[in-house]
Design an enzyme around this catalytic site. Structure first.
Site: not given
Ligand SMILES: Cc1cc2nc3c(=O)[nH]c(=O)nc-3n(C[C@H](O)[C@H](O)[C@H](O)COP(=O)(O)OP(=O)(O)OC[C@H]3O[C@@H](n4cnc5c(N)ncnc54)[C@H](O)[C@@H]3O)c2cc1C
Ligand SMILES: Cc1cc2nc3c(=O)[nH]c(=O)nc-3n(C[C@H](O)[C@H](O)[C@H](O)COP(=O)(O)OP(=O)(O)OC[C@H]3O[C@@H](n4cnc5c(N)ncnc54)[C@H](O)[C@@H]3O)c2cc1C
Lengths: 387, 264
Positions: A137, A164, A246-247, A344, A369, A372-373
Site C-alpha cells: 500500500g 477505483s 497531478g492526481g 446542522h 493516492e 497523509n502520513e
Molecule cells: C476507496 C479507495 C479507493 C482506492 N483507489 C485506488 C486506486 O484506484 N488505485 C490504487 O492503486 N489504489 C487505490 N486505493 C488504495 C490506496 O491508495 C491505499 O489504501 C493507500 O495508499 C494506503 O495503503 P494501505 O491501505 O495498504 O495502508 P498501509 O500502507 O498498510 O498503511 C496503514 C497505516 O500505516 C501508515 N504508514 C504506512 N507507512 C508509513 C510510514 N512509512 N510512516 C508513517 N506511517 C506509515 C499509513 O499512513 C496508514 O495510516 C484506494 C483506497 C481506497 C480506500
C-alpha cells in the site's frame, strides 16, 4: 524555498473564471441533484460522466493532439473543485480517470495515444489506475504482481487491491514487476477489459465513495501484447509517481469542492434555522465558526493553487508541494465539512441533507493516492534527505 | 442561406445585489458581470435551428450595445456557439433607455441584414421585457415575444407564445424579431475548448460614428424615460389556507380555486 518564473499570481484570468463557472454550473445542474441517491444506490452515473466529457472533462490536462483539452493543472484544480461541490466522489473518479488518461497520453507512443486517448477523452472508455496491492500500500514500490516476457506478449500474474472503477473501466493502467526488487524493476502496462486472465473481485462495502466501484483486479496468466507496455521496462514506477503529482492536486481540489458546498449549505441553513426565537446564524459563536471555516478554506485553496502552479511551471519542488497540498487541503477540508455537519445539528446526521455524505467521502481523501502520513514521508525526505 | 442575429446583453451576476444609483437614476452595474442568462436561450435556439437543418443557417452573429466590459458577454456568446460578434460601444450611449437601445440595435441589424433576430425575453437587470419589441418596431418587422416553441416551414415560422392563460399559436414570415422564453430549451454548456477559443472568433467593435447611428437618438440626449424615484412594492396579501379535514372536500376547494383563476 524556491520559486521559478511563470508561477501564477493569485488572480484568475477571464478564461479561468469562465472554466470554473462552467464546471460549477454543470455540477449544480447535473451532479448535485443526484449525489445523495447515487451514494445510496452505489451507482456510478456513466451517462453524466460522458456528458462532462463532451465538455472536455475526460482528458482535461492531456495534449490536444488526440482529443485532450490542453488545460493547465491550475485550470484542473478549478474544475475539480467545481465538480466536487456537486459530489466529491464523482469528481474524484473523474480525477482518477483523468490521471490514467494523462499517463497514457504523456508516456505512451503515438500509436498507443491514437488507440486509447480518443475513447478515454470522450469517456466512452473509462480508465483505472492500478498500483496498490494487498501487501503493498504505502510501500507501493514493494509490489509483487509480475509481468514475464513471453514472445510478443507479457504474462501478468498477481492482484491489485482497492481499484477505483474496477469492473466498469475499459482500460487499466497496471504497474507490475518485470525486474528486480524495488522501484526500478517496475513496468507500466495498459490492459483492456476483456483480456483473458483479467477478472475482478467483489465490490467492497465502504464508508464513503459509494457512487464509484472499488474492487480488486486479478491477473491470472493475463497475456498482454508488448505493444501495450507504457514506456520502457523499469520505467513504470516513475510513471506511476508522475501521475500522482497531478492526481493528488485533483483529489485535494475535490475535497475543496466538498467543503465549499458544505460551507454554502451551512450559511444558508443557519440563516433559516430558528432556535431561542431567532435564526441560529445570529449567535456570534456560529458566525465565528463560519468565518473560520471560510478562512481555512481560502487558505487551503490558496495553497492548492500555489502547488498547481508549481506543477505547471515544472518547479523542481513540485512533488513536495503537491504532497504538502494534498495533506493540508484534505485535512482542513474534512474538518470544515465536519463543522458544517455539526452546525446542522441532528439534520446534519441525516442522509437527506447531504452533509454526512460529504464527510464520509472526504474521509477517503486522507488515505487515497498516498496516505497523509506518506505525504509527510515525501516532504521530510525532500527537505531532510535520507537521514 | 440564412443569417441569424442574436441580441445579447451584459448584466450583473445573479449573486450581485442590484440597486439604483440615486445620483444618476440608473442601475448600479458595478461588480461581477456575466452574459444575461435569458440570452443563452436565444443563442441555443439559434444553434438548434442551425444544427437541426430546420433553417439553412450559415451564420449566427451575437450583437450587443454596452460598455467596454461587455466584450466578456460576447466571448461567452461565441463560446456557446455564435460564429462572430459585434459590439457597439460609445460614451454617448450611456443612459440609453429601451427605445434608444432598440434604435441602436436596429441600426446594427440593418448593417447585417439577417433573416431572423432572436432575443431573450428579458434582461436580468433592467427587466423591461421590451427591447425585442422596440427593435422590431424600428425595423418594421413582425415582432413576437415569449416564444417557447419554434417550427420552421420554409420562410414561415409557427411559434407558440406563452400567454397569460395557456398558449397562442402564431405564424410569421421571415424576416422577424423573436424573443424567446426560457422554457424554449435548455442551453448547452460551453466546452473547455470553446471557452479557450472564444477570443479567436471575430469581434467587431463599433462606435456610433462607425455604425452611422444618430447620437441624438441614444444616450442621455435621446432618452425619454427618466428614473425619478422608487418605492417598495406593496406587501402581498396573505395566501389562502385550506385545512385538509375531508380530502374529497379539500380537492373540490382546490379545483374550484384553480378554476376561478382559469388555471385549469
Ligand atoms: C476507496 C479507495 C479507493 C482506492 N483507489 C485506488 C486506486 O484506484 N488505485 C490504487 O492503486 N489504489 C487505490 N486505493 C488504495 C490506496 O491508495 C491505499 O489504501 C493507500 O495508499 C494506503 O495503503 P494501505 O491501505 O495498504 O495502508 P498501509 O500502507 O498498510 O498503511 C496503514 C497505516 O500505516 C501508515 N504508514 C504506512 N507507512 C508509513 C510510514 N512509512 N510512516 C508513517 N506511517 C506509515 C499509513 O499512513 C496508514 O495510516 C484506494 C483506497 C481506497 C480506500
Ligand atoms: C455605455 C452604455 C451604458 C449603458 N448603461 C445603461 C444604464 O445605465 N442603464 C440601462 O438600463 N442600460 C444601460 N445600457 C444598456 C441599454 O440601455 C439597455 O440594454 C436597455 O435599457 C435594455 O433594457 P432591458 O435591460 O430592460 O432589456 P429587456 O427588454 O428586458 O431585454 C430583452 C432582450 O433584449 C436584448 N437586449 C436588451 N438590452 C440589450 C443590449 N444592450 N444589447 C443587446 N441586446 C439587448 C436581450 O436579448 C434581452 O434578453 C447601457 C449601454 C451602453 C452602451
Amino acid at each position: 524555498m524556491s520559486t521559478v518564473s511563470g508561477t501564477a499570481p493569485f488572480h484568475l484570468d477571464d478564461d479561468q473564471r469562465e472554466i470554473a463557472a462552467m464546471a460549477r454550473q454543470f455540477a449544480d445542474d447535473r451532479i448535485a441533484p443526484g449525489a445523495v441517491e447515487w451514494d445510496e444506490e452505489k451507482h456510478l452515473p456513466v451517462d453524466v460522466l460522458r456528458e462532462a466529457a463532451e465538455l472536455g472533462l475526460g482528458a482535461i490536462y492531456c495534449d490536444e493532439e488526440f482529443g485532450g483539452s490542453g488545460m493547465t493543472r491550475l485550470d484542473s484544480a478549478l474544475i475539480f473543485e467545481a465538480l466536487g461541490t456537486g459530489c466529491p466522489t464523482i469528481a474524484a473518479y473523474t480525477s482518477i480517470h483523468n490521471m490514467a488518461t494523462w499517463m497514457i497520453d504523456t508516456f505512451g507512443d503515438d500509436e498507443q495515444r491514437a488507440k486509447w486517448i480518443p475513447g478515454l477523452a470522450s469517456m466512452e472508455t473509462l480508465g483505472a489506475y492500478c498500483l496498490t496491492e494487498a501487501g503493498a500500500g504505502s510501500d507501493a514500490a514493494g509490489l509483487a504482481t509480475t509481468a514475464r516476457l513471453d514472445g510478443d506478449h507479457y504474462v501478468l500474474n498477481g492482484a491489485k487491491q482497492f481499484i477505483s472503477g474496477a469492473g466498469v473501466a475499459g482500460v487499466y493502467v497496471i504497474m507490475a514487476r518485470t525486474g528486480d526488487k524495488g522501484p526500478k524493476g517496475i513496468t507500466a502496462f495498459v490492459v483492456e477489459d476483456g483480456t483473458e486472465g483479467l477478472s475482478f473481485g467483489k465490490q467492497e462495502h465502504k464508508m464513503g465513495w459509494r457512487a464509484q466501484p472499488t474492487a480488486s483486479v486479478n491477473l491470472d496468466d493475463c497475456r498482454v501484447p508488448v505493444a501495450n507496455r507504457l514506456g520502457e521496462e523499469g520505467g513504470g514506477f516513475r510513471i506511476a509517481m508522475a501521475g500522482l503529482d497531478g492526481g493528488r492536486l485533483n483529489i485535494a481540489a475535490c475535497s475543496m469542492g466538498g467543503a465549499q458546498s458544505a460551507l454554502e449549505k451551512t450559511i444558508q441553513y443557519v440563516g433559516e434555522r430558528e432556535q431561542f426565537g431567532q435564526p441560529i446564524g445570529r449567535f456570534q459563536s456560529i458566525q465565528f465558526s463560519i468565518a473560520d471555516m471560510a478562512t481555512e478554506l481560502e487558505m487551503a485553496r490558496t495553497f492548492l493553487w500555489r502547488a498547481a502552479s508549481a506543477l505547471d511551471a515544472k518547479d523542481p519542488d513540485k512533488t513536495r508541494l503537491c504532497a504538502m497540498a494534498k495533506r493540508t487541503v484534505t485535512d482542513i477540508t474534512i474538518e470544515v465539512a465536519d463543522k458544517a455537519l455539526q452546525l446542522h445539528g441532528g439534520y446534519g446526521y441525516l442522509s437527506e441533507y447531504g452533509l454526512e455524505k460529504i464527510v464520509r467521502d472526504l474521509r477517503a481523501h486522507q488515505i487515497i493516492e498516498g496516505t497523509n502520513e506518506v505525504m509527510r514521508v515525501i516532504v521530510a525526505r525532500d527537505i531532510m534527505g535520507r537521514v | 442561406m440564412t443569417k441569424i442575429v442574436v441580441l445579447v446583453k451584459e448584466v450583473p451576476d445573479a449573486a450581485v445585489q442590484k440597486q439604483v444609483d440615486s445620483s444618476t437614476g440608473r442601475l448600479d452595474r458595478s461588480g461581477e458581470k456575466t452574459l444575461n442568462p435569458f440570452d443563452t436561450h436565444a443563442i441555443e435556439a439559434a444553434l438548434q435551428l442551425k444544427e437541426s437543418g430546420a433553417l439553412d443557417v450559415d451564420e449566427v452573429v451575437a450583437v450587443t450595445v454596452g460598455p467596454s466590459s461587455a466584450v466578456k458577454a460576447l466571448h461567452k456568446a461565441v463560446s456557446l456557439g455564435a460564429d462572430r460578434s459585434i459590439h457597439l460601444t460609445d460614451d454617448a450611449l450611456v443612459g440609453s433607455d429601451v427605445v434608444g437601445t432598440g434604435y441602436a440595435l436596429a441600426e446594427l441589424i440593418k448593417r447585417e441584414s439577417p433573416d431572423l433576430v432572436l432575443a431573450g425575453q428579458q434582461s436580468d437587470d433592467g427587466q423591461s421585457y421590451a427591447v425585442g419589441a422596440a427593435v422590431a418596431e424600428y425595423l418594421g418587422w413582425p415582432g413576437l415575444t415569449q416564444v417557447i416553441k419554434l417550427d420552421v416551414d420554409g420562410q414561415t415560422l409557427t411559434c407558440e407564445r406563452q400567454a397569460e392563460y395557456g398558449y397562442d399559436t402564431v405564424k410569421v414570415t421571415l424576416p422577424a424579431v423573436i424573443s424567446v422564453g426560457d422554457a424554449i430549451n435548455e442551453p448547452r454548456y460551453p466546452s473547455l475548448k470553446a471557452i479557450m477559443g472564444a477570443k479567436k472568433k471575430p469581434l467587431e467593435s463599433l462606435s456610433l460614428g462607425d455604425a452611422e447611428i444618430d447620437a441624438s437618438k441614444v444616450g442621455e440626449a435621446g432618452r425619454k424615460a427618466v428614473w425619478t424615484g422608487s418605492q417598495e412594492p406593496p406587501a402581498k396579501a396573505a395566501g389562502e389556507l385550506i385545512e385538509d379535514e375531508d380530502t374529497a372536500e379539500t380537492v373540490e376547494k382546490i379545483v374550484a380555486w384553480l378554476d376561478d383563476r382559469k388555471l385549469i
